[in-house]
Scaffold this active site. Structure first.
Site, PDB file in Angstrom:
ATOM      1  N   ASP A 145       0.865  -1.204  -0.092  1.00 53.24           N
ATOM      2  CA  ASP A 145       0.022   0.029  -0.125  1.00 53.24           C
ATOM      3  C   ASP A 145       0.993   1.320  -0.082  1.00 53.24           C
ATOM      4  O   ASP A 145       0.603   2.295  -0.296  1.00 53.24           O
ATOM      5  CB  ASP A 145      -0.983   0.082   1.080  1.00 53.24           C
ATOM      6  CG  ASP A 145      -0.015  -0.186   2.658  1.00 53.24           C
ATOM      7  OD1 ASP A 145       0.781  -0.131   2.516  1.00 53.24           O
ATOM      8  OD2 ASP A 145      -0.908   0.016   3.425  1.00 53.24           O
ATOM      9  N   GLU A 183       9.388  -4.692  10.433  1.00 54.78           N
ATOM     10  CA  GLU A 183       9.729  -3.254  10.164  1.00 54.78           C
ATOM     11  C   GLU A 183      10.309  -2.125  11.000  1.00 54.78           C
ATOM     12  O   GLU A 183       9.529  -2.227  12.135  1.00 54.78           O
ATOM     13  CB  GLU A 183       8.540  -2.413   9.360  1.00 54.78           C
ATOM     14  CG  GLU A 183       9.060  -1.070   8.773  1.00 54.78           C
ATOM     15  CD  GLU A 183       7.955  -0.524   7.781  1.00 54.78           C
ATOM     16  OE1 GLU A 183       6.901  -1.185   7.396  1.00 54.78           O
ATOM     17  OE2 GLU A 183       8.009   0.630   7.236  1.00 54.78           O
TER      18      GLU A 183
HETATM   19  O1  KIV Z   1       3.643  -1.157   1.416  1.00 51.53           O
HETATM   20  C1  KIV Z   1       4.705  -1.637   1.730  1.00 51.53           C
HETATM   21  O2  KIV Z   1       5.372  -1.219   0.758  1.00 51.53           O
HETATM   22  C2  KIV Z   1       5.247  -2.473   2.761  1.00 51.53           C
HETATM   23  C3  KIV Z   1       6.713  -2.651   2.998  1.00 51.53           C
HETATM   24  C4  KIV Z   1       7.568  -1.486   3.044  1.00 51.53           C
HETATM   25  C5  KIV Z   1       6.874  -3.756   3.747  1.00 51.53           C
HETATM   26  O3  KIV Z   1       4.425  -2.715   3.653  1.00 51.53           O
END
Ligand code: KIV
Length: 300
Positions: free
Chosen positions: A60, A198
């Site tokens: 997202d 993260e």
């Molecule tokens: O939305 C995204 O790109 C993510 C990654 C950074 C893990 O959740």
């Protein structure tokens, strides 16, 4: 719209990802680390897939990186579907994982399952990613029951930006670290096949990785995770503004694109583009026609 599953030699599957978990037992050989990158469109998905990336995450983050939103919160399920379909069309080998956007799994379990089913059925996702730990146990279990593989996501979860008060490293106190460990374990016991960690101190990420039997995929979580994920645009030098400490940039595509576009504008303005070799040429018939005196307009 329906989607055909990709099968064949070398296809990355959920069991294949699970089998890449590194075990701490002395007898086992270290497994090849899992590579994951974000992808939001057809040509990029095709390139990444052919380059051998294991997992294409339709994150997202598309909201901030491609659609110009201030956060990931406005991203809708329809926008995720649009981008997931494009990535699915460009992918043969990699596992396609689609993020469930904010609001698509917060109202009720029934609605959340319906939205996840859409990502699989209409978008071609082979798994979905869900932000959150202990709070998501019931939902993850229901999705797994509905044959939808789930990737968890704990630590810094950008959809909780208001609750977290900003993009900060998570798990820095003993209490916060304990909660993060509980979250990761909860996601695993609910049936997730992998979990994104993260913005977590590397030693804590290493400990969680050692304790879990599903692979951890780190972003800003140090080198000891079972795999790594980055936002592709950070790696390519295509993001503007703040660049996170963990985002290694491999090429300056912003500079390359700006130089190419400036060259194009200069060539158009100087008349050197298009050249004769870049033009279509007349047939003999067309040359005769063009040489003949122009027809006088007939009166009606
Ligand atoms: O939305 C995204 O790109 C993510 C990654 C950074 C893990 O959740």
């Amino acid at each position: 719209m329906s989607v055909a599953p990709r099968v064949g030699e070398g296809k990355i599957t959920v069991p294949g990802i699970l089998s890449r978990k590194n075990s701490s037992s002395a007898s086992s050989q270290p497994k090849t680390k899992i590579t994951c990158l974000t992808a939001y469109d057809f040509p990029t998905a095709r390139l990444l897939d052919r380059s051998g990336v294991d997992i294409l995450l339709v994150g997202d983050s598309v909201g901030m990186v491609v659609l110009g939103y201030d956060s990931t919160l406005p991203v809708t399920i329809d926008e995720m579907l649009h981008h997931t379909r494009a990535v699915h069309r460009g992918t043969q080998r990699a596992l396609v994982v689609a993020d469930m956007p904010y609001g698509s799994f917060h109202v009720s379990i029934e609605e959340s399952v319906r939205n996840a089913v859409r990502l699989v059925k209409e978008g071609g996702a082979e798994a979905v990613k869900i932000e959150g730990g202990e709070r998501r146990i019931e939902l993850i279990a229901r999705l797994v029951e509905a044959e939808i593989p789930v990737m968890g996501h704990v630590g810094l979860t950008p959809q909780s930006i208001h609750a977290l008060g900003g993009f900060h490293v998570q798990g820095k106190t003993a209490e916060a670290a304990r909660q993060l460990e509980r979250d990761a374990r909860a996601v695993q016991s609910a049936g997730a096949f992998a979990v994104v960690l993260e913005s977590v101190p590397r030693d804590l990420a290493a400990r969680i990785t050692e304790k879990l039997h599903i692979p951890t995929i780190g972003i800003g979580a140090g080198p000891d995770c079972d795999g790594q994920v980055l936002v592709l645009h950070d790696l390519l030098g295509l993001t503007q503004g703040h660049k996170p400490k963990f985002a290694r940039q491999y090429v300056d595509l912003s500079g390359e694109i700006s130089r190419a576009v400036a060259g194009y504008c200069a060539d158009v303005q100087s008349g050197s583009f298009p050249a004769d070799a870049e033009s279509f040429h007349s047939t003999a018939e067309l040359r005769d026609y063009l040489r003949a005196p122009a027809l006088v307009k007939q009166r009606s």
